[in-house]
Motif scaffolding. Sequence first.
Motif, short mmCIF file in Angstrom:
data_model
loop_
_atom_site.label_atom_id
_atom_site.label_comp_id
_atom_site.label_asym_id
_atom_site.label_seq_id
_atom_site.Cartn_x
_atom_site.Cartn_y
_atom_site.Cartn_z
N LYS A 29 0.84 -1.20 0.00
CA LYS A 29 0.00 0.00 0.00
C LYS A 29 0.87 1.25 0.00
O LYS A 29 0.42 2.32 -0.37
CB LYS A 29 -0.97 0.01 1.18
N LYS A 75 3.08 -3.43 3.51
CA LYS A 75 1.89 -4.22 3.15
C LYS A 75 0.64 -3.68 3.84
O LYS A 75 0.71 -2.86 4.75
CB LYS A 75 2.10 -5.69 3.54
N GLU A 76 -0.51 -4.18 3.44
CA GLU A 76 -1.80 -3.77 4.02
C GLU A 76 -1.85 -3.97 5.53
O GLU A 76 -2.43 -3.18 6.25
CB GLU A 76 -2.96 -4.53 3.36
N ASP A 77 -1.22 -5.04 6.02
CA ASP A 77 -1.25 -5.34 7.45
C ASP A 77 -0.20 -4.55 8.25
O ASP A 77 -0.04 -4.74 9.44
CB ASP A 77 -1.08 -6.84 7.70
N GLY A 78 0.55 -3.68 7.55
CA GLY A 78 1.58 -2.87 8.21
C GLY A 78 2.95 -3.50 8.23
O GLY A 78 3.92 -2.87 8.64
N SER A 79 3.07 -4.76 7.80
CA SER A 79 4.37 -5.40 7.77
C SER A 79 5.23 -4.78 6.67
O SER A 79 4.72 -4.21 5.71
CB SER A 79 4.23 -6.91 7.56
N GLU A 80 6.54 -4.87 6.83
CA GLU A 80 7.47 -4.27 5.88
C GLU A 80 8.36 -5.33 5.26
O GLU A 80 8.80 -6.26 5.92
CB GLU A 80 8.35 -3.23 6.59
#
Length: 107
Positions: A29, A75-80
């Motif tokens: 995102k 990513k959408e879940d906040g992971s990098e």
Amino acid sequence: MSVKKQFLKSKPVCKVTFEVSKEAAQGAKEVYLLCEHNGWQREPLKALKAGHFKATVNLPTDDKADFEYRFCLVKEDGSEVYDNDWEAESYRPSPMGGDNSVVSVAE
């Protein structure tokens, strides 16, 4: 991923456009450029409608011949996820492990 360069005749600068394709973004995102020219601070790439990301930065040509860089995909879940440019001019070992992409600013 791609890099386009434009050397300016009026000053010692190379305008470098970094682009991350939709495929390379892997559903991110947000995408950030991390480059040694600014102390590895995150520079956001603009999300475009077609699903790819793009940013242009000015790299000095009178300081050094090349600069290392990487991308951070959020990513959408906040992971990098950190990734290199798949089409980089070259790669150099990173002190953090793995390799960094390299862009040349020497004409």
